[in-house]
Each structure stands twice: as structure tokens, then as C-alpha cells.
Design a protein around this motif. Structure first.
Motif, PDB file in Angstrom:
ATOM      1  N   SER A 107      61.318  25.907  47.040  1.00  0.00           N
ATOM      2  CA  SER A 107      61.387  26.994  47.682  1.00  0.00           C
ATOM      3  C   SER A 107      62.321  27.885  46.863  1.00  0.00           C
ATOM      4  CB  SER A 107      61.659  26.888  49.158  1.00  0.00           C
ATOM      5  OG  SER A 107      62.975  26.435  49.641  1.00  0.00           O
ATOM      6  N   SER A 108      63.485  27.478  46.473  1.00  0.00           N
ATOM      7  CA  SER A 108      64.194  28.494  45.669  1.00  0.00           C
ATOM      8  C   SER A 108      63.618  28.936  44.483  1.00  0.00           C
ATOM      9  CB  SER A 108      65.563  27.865  45.559  1.00  0.00           C
ATOM     10  OG  SER A 108      65.466  26.738  44.564  1.00  0.00           O
ATOM     11  N   SER A 109      62.833  28.163  43.772  1.00  0.00           N
ATOM     12  CA  SER A 109      62.080  28.551  42.556  1.00  0.00           C
ATOM     13  C   SER A 109      61.009  29.443  42.976  1.00  0.00           C
ATOM     14  CB  SER A 109      61.345  27.238  41.872  1.00  0.00           C
ATOM     15  OG  SER A 109      60.614  26.679  42.608  1.00  0.00           O
ATOM     16  N   THR A 110      60.334  29.384  44.244  1.00  0.00           N
ATOM     17  CA  THR A 110      59.450  30.369  44.542  1.00  0.00           C
ATOM     18  C   THR A 110      60.278  31.807  44.836  1.00  0.00           C
ATOM     19  OG1 THR A 110      58.165  28.661  45.751  1.00  0.00           O
ATOM     20  CG2 THR A 110      57.644  31.047  46.549  1.00  0.00           C
ATOM     21  N   ASN A 111      61.346  31.703  45.190  1.00  0.00           N
ATOM     22  CA  ASN A 111      61.994  32.923  45.564  1.00  0.00           C
ATOM     23  C   ASN A 111      62.401  33.677  44.094  1.00  0.00           C
ATOM     24  OD1 ASN A 111      62.031  32.560  48.391  1.00  0.00           O
ATOM     25  ND2 ASN A 111      63.795  31.916  48.727  1.00  0.00           N
ATOM     26  N   ILE A 112      62.683  32.968  43.212  1.00  0.00           N
ATOM     27  CA  ILE A 112      62.879  33.503  41.793  1.00  0.00           C
ATOM     28  C   ILE A 112      61.766  34.103  41.303  1.00  0.00           C
ATOM     29  CG2 ILE A 112      63.475  32.833  39.536  1.00  0.00           C
ATOM     30  CD1 ILE A 112      65.589  30.416  40.982  1.00  0.00           C
ATOM     31  N   LEU A 113      60.587  33.303  41.402  1.00  0.00           N
ATOM     32  CA  LEU A 113      59.317  33.915  40.912  1.00  0.00           C
ATOM     33  C   LEU A 113      59.251  35.331  41.493  1.00  0.00           C
ATOM     34  CD1 LEU A 113      56.857  30.807  40.396  1.00  0.00           C
ATOM     35  CD2 LEU A 113      57.935  32.855  38.839  1.00  0.00           C
ATOM     36  N   THR A 114      59.696  35.425  42.779  1.00  0.00           N
ATOM     37  CA  THR A 114      59.207  36.589  43.545  1.00  0.00           C
ATOM     38  C   THR A 114      59.860  37.887  43.067  1.00  0.00           C
ATOM     39  OG1 THR A 114      59.145  35.378  45.697  1.00  0.00           O
ATOM     40  CG2 THR A 114      59.267  37.721  45.681  1.00  0.00           C
ATOM     41  N   PHE A 115      61.093  37.604  42.330  1.00  0.00           N
ATOM     42  CA  PHE A 115      61.776  38.477  41.680  1.00  0.00           C
ATOM     43  C   PHE A 115      61.470  38.838  40.135  1.00  0.00           C
ATOM     44  CE2 PHE A 115      64.470  37.819  45.309  1.00  0.00           C
ATOM     45  CZ  PHE A 115      64.594  39.034  45.802  1.00  0.00           C
ATOM     46  N   VAL A 116      61.277  37.604  39.397  1.00  0.00           N
ATOM     47  CA  VAL A 116      60.941  37.801  38.028  1.00  0.00           C
ATOM     48  C   VAL A 116      59.658  38.251  37.544  1.00  0.00           C
ATOM     49  CG1 VAL A 116      60.759  35.975  36.094  1.00  0.00           C
ATOM     50  CG2 VAL A 116      62.760  35.782  37.528  1.00  0.00           C
ATOM     51  N   LEU A 117      58.509  37.756  38.206  1.00  0.00           N
ATOM     52  CA  LEU A 117      57.260  37.957  38.026  1.00  0.00           C
ATOM     53  C   LEU A 117      56.976  39.478  38.127  1.00  0.00           C
ATOM     54  CD1 LEU A 117      54.493  36.853  37.338  1.00  0.00           C
ATOM     55  CD2 LEU A 117      54.016  36.652  39.737  1.00  0.00           C
ATOM     56  N   PRO A 118      57.518  40.485  39.068  1.00  0.00           N
ATOM     57  CA  PRO A 118      57.263  41.727  39.043  1.00  0.00           C
ATOM     58  C   PRO A 118      58.068  42.400  37.683  1.00  0.00           C
ATOM     59  CG  PRO A 118      57.643  41.213  41.322  1.00  0.00           C
ATOM     60  CD  PRO A 118      57.847  40.054  40.303  1.00  0.00           C
ATOM     61  N   ILE A 119      59.178  41.976  37.276  1.00  0.00           N
ATOM     62  CA  ILE A 119      59.698  42.511  36.101  1.00  0.00           C
ATOM     63  C   ILE A 119      59.108  42.022  35.050  1.00  0.00           C
ATOM     64  CG2 ILE A 119      62.164  41.972  34.766  1.00  0.00           C
ATOM     65  CD1 ILE A 119      63.443  41.657  37.412  1.00  0.00           C
ATOM     66  N   LEU A 120      58.344  40.847  34.788  1.00  0.00           N
ATOM     67  CA  LEU A 120      57.655  40.564  33.658  1.00  0.00           C
ATOM     68  C   LEU A 120      56.354  41.580  33.556  1.00  0.00           C
ATOM     69  CD1 LEU A 120      57.823  36.713  33.582  1.00  0.00           C
ATOM     70  CD2 LEU A 120      58.937  38.190  32.047  1.00  0.00           C
ATOM     71  N   ILE A 121      55.728  41.778  34.606  1.00  0.00           N
ATOM     72  CA  ILE A 121      54.697  42.792  34.716  1.00  0.00           C
ATOM     73  C   ILE A 121      55.121  43.987  34.258  1.00  0.00           C
ATOM     74  CG2 ILE A 121      52.838  43.652  36.145  1.00  0.00           C
ATOM     75  CD1 ILE A 121      52.789  41.011  37.940  1.00  0.00           C
ATOM     76  N   LEU A 122      56.201  44.365  34.691  1.00  0.00           N
ATOM     77  CA  LEU A 122      56.673  45.733  34.312  1.00  0.00           C
ATOM     78  C   LEU A 122      57.077  45.916  32.691  1.00  0.00           C
ATOM     79  CD1 LEU A 122      59.025  46.638  37.200  1.00  0.00           C
ATOM     80  CD2 LEU A 122      57.040  47.975  36.542  1.00  0.00           C
ATOM     81  N   ILE A 123      57.604  44.846  32.090  1.00  0.00           N
ATOM     82  CA  ILE A 123      57.798  44.755  30.797  1.00  0.00           C
ATOM     83  C   ILE A 123      56.367  44.713  30.193  1.00  0.00           C
ATOM     84  CG2 ILE A 123      58.607  43.199  28.968  1.00  0.00           C
ATOM     85  CD1 ILE A 123      60.789  42.502  30.810  1.00  0.00           C
ATOM     86  N   LEU A 124      55.491  43.989  30.385  1.00  0.00           N
ATOM     87  CA  LEU A 124      54.240  43.917  29.795  1.00  0.00           C
ATOM     88  C   LEU A 124      53.630  45.249  29.901  1.00  0.00           C
ATOM     89  CD1 LEU A 124      51.901  42.550  28.320  1.00  0.00           C
ATOM     90  CD2 LEU A 124      51.029  41.801  30.639  1.00  0.00           C
ATOM     91  N   ALA A 125      53.486  46.095  31.061  1.00  0.00           N
ATOM     92  CA  ALA A 125      52.903  47.284  31.212  1.00  0.00           C
ATOM     93  C   ALA A 125      53.573  48.234  30.230  1.00  0.00           C
ATOM     94  CB  ALA A 125      52.987  47.835  32.505  1.00  0.00           C
ATOM     95  N   PHE A 126      54.864  48.276  30.125  1.00  0.00           N
ATOM     96  CA  PHE A 126      55.722  48.991  29.377  1.00  0.00           C
ATOM     97  C   PHE A 126      55.355  49.056  27.764  1.00  0.00           C
ATOM     98  CE2 PHE A 126      59.590  49.936  26.447  1.00  0.00           C
ATOM     99  CZ  PHE A 126      59.872  51.191  27.101  1.00  0.00           C
ATOM    100  N   ALA A 127      55.235  47.527  27.418  1.00  0.00           N
ATOM    101  CA  ALA A 127      54.765  47.273  26.110  1.00  0.00           C
ATOM    102  C   ALA A 127      53.318  47.894  25.624  1.00  0.00           C
ATOM    103  CB  ALA A 127      54.730  45.831  25.849  1.00  0.00           C
ATOM    104  N   LEU A 128      52.479  47.772  26.440  1.00  0.00           N
ATOM    105  CA  LEU A 128      51.160  48.175  26.399  1.00  0.00           C
ATOM    106  C   LEU A 128      51.050  49.486  26.386  1.00  0.00           C
ATOM    107  CD1 LEU A 128      49.363  45.659  28.687  1.00  0.00           C
ATOM    108  CD2 LEU A 128      49.375  45.651  26.048  1.00  0.00           C
ATOM    109  N   TYR A 129      51.866  50.195  27.156  1.00  0.00           N
ATOM    110  CA  TYR A 129      51.678  51.673  27.202  1.00  0.00           C
ATOM    111  C   TYR A 129      52.551  52.470  25.928  1.00  0.00           C
ATOM    112  CZ  TYR A 129      52.458  56.616  28.939  1.00  0.00           C
ATOM    113  OH  TYR A 129      52.460  57.965  29.007  1.00  0.00           O
ATOM    114  N   TYR A 130      53.428  51.862  25.592  1.00  0.00           N
ATOM    115  CA  TYR A 130      54.330  52.447  24.497  1.00  0.00           C
ATOM    116  C   TYR A 130      54.082  51.647  23.061  1.00  0.00           C
ATOM    117  CZ  TYR A 130      57.153  55.167  27.437  1.00  0.00           C
ATOM    118  OH  TYR A 130      57.603  55.941  28.544  1.00  0.00           O
ATOM    119  N   TYR A 131      53.325  50.533  23.047  1.00  0.00           N
ATOM    120  CA  TYR A 131      52.883  50.197  21.657  1.00  0.00           C
ATOM    121  C   TYR A 131      51.457  49.895  21.691  1.00  0.00           C
ATOM    122  CZ  TYR A 131      57.977  49.692  21.355  1.00  0.00           C
ATOM    123  OH  TYR A 131      59.597  49.673  21.497  1.00  0.00           O
ATOM    124  N   PRO A 132      50.715  50.815  21.548  1.00  0.00           N
ATOM    125  CA  PRO A 132      49.175  50.590  21.806  1.00  0.00           C
ATOM    126  C   PRO A 132      48.616  49.851  20.474  1.00  0.00           C
ATOM    127  CG  PRO A 132      49.623  52.947  21.433  1.00  0.00           C
ATOM    128  CD  PRO A 132      50.969  52.397  21.543  1.00  0.00           C
TER     129      PRO A 132
END
Length: 138
Positions: A107-132
Motif C-alpha cells: 500500500s505504501s508503494s501505491t501511495n508513492i505511485l499516486t504522486f510519481v505517476l502524475p509527475i511523469l505524465i507532466l514531464i512527458l507532456a512537456f517533452a512532447l509539447y516543447y520538443y516536437p
């Protein structure tokens, strides 16, 4: 709880469910709020809706002031015999509630994923937006 504390069954407490006779169960304690029912800031209906059940969650959700909590001792009748409480309405004493140490493994790893996954998605979106992608010439 002292030796002369009254122990009341759920059945007995639930009979007091009218404006002229209103008892509530809060945190395993029984209160006769009949004298206060007309003065309750939330109205008598709020108190009447909390009868015939464990009103602990209702009481805590509202966010009562310390003065309101201190005033409760004036209406104290006794303790609820928790063994008589219907299972779906039962008050869970702190000793019987689940603690953080009893959580399921992982359950603690699930809590970590709750925070890490959105950050990874934001980084990916940033990379796709600025580095087409560059167009490839054939």
C-alpha cells in the motif's frame, strides 16, 4: 468509565427519537439532547436525523466548536453497550479500528505511485509539447 456509569443498549437508546425525547450516540457515549434541541444552531431536524444510529461521524463532520464539545457533558446519560449496536451502525472503538501498521502489503508503494505517476505524465507532456518530432525527409 466509573463503576456507577449507566450502560445502555442500542434498543433502549433508539426509543428516544422524538423532539420531546431525543438521545444521541456519539463516540460510544449516550447524550440526552432534549433540553438543547430548540437551541441547536443547526435546528432540531439535524439532531432528529442523528437518532437511532451512531451519530459520531455526523457530529465530527460538522466541525463543532470546543464550547459545543464541552457542553456535551451537561447532556451525558451513559455509555452505549457496543455489543447491542447493529453491525452496520456499530461504533468502532480506537482499539478495534485498523491502524496504519495493519495496512495491506504494497500500500505504501501505491501511495508513492499516486504522486510519481502524475509527475511523469507532466514531464512527458512537456517533452512532447516543447520538443516536437522533426519531419523526416524521404
Amino acid at each position: 468509565m466509573t463503576s456507577n456509569t449507566k450502560i445502555l443498549s442500542f434498543e433502549e437508546v433508539s426509543k428516544h427519537n422524538r423532539k420531546s425525547d431525543c438521545w444521541l450516540i456519539i463516540s460510544g457515549k449516550v447524550y440526552d439532547v432534549t433540553p438543547f434541541i430548540d437551541d441547536h444552531p443547526g435546528g432540531d431536524e439535524a439532531l432528529l436525523l442523528a437518532t437511532e444510529k451512531d451519530a459520531t461521524e455526523d457530529f465530527e463532520t460538522v466541525g463543532h466548536s470546543q464550547d459545543a464539545k464541552d457542553q456535551m457533558k451537561d447532556y451525558y446519560v451513559g455509555e452505549l453497550d457496543n455489543n447491542t449496536m447493529p453491525q452496520e451502525n456499530g461504533y468502532n472503538t480506537p482499539s478495534t479500528t485498523a491502524s496504519a501498521s495493519n495496512q495491506a502489503p504494497g500500500s505504501s508503494s501505491t501511495n508513492i505511485l499516486t504522486f510519481v505517476l502524475p509527475i511523469l505524465i507532466l514531464i512527458l507532456a512537456f517533452a512532447l509539447y516543447y520538443y516536437p518530432k522533426k519531419e523526416m525527409a524521404i
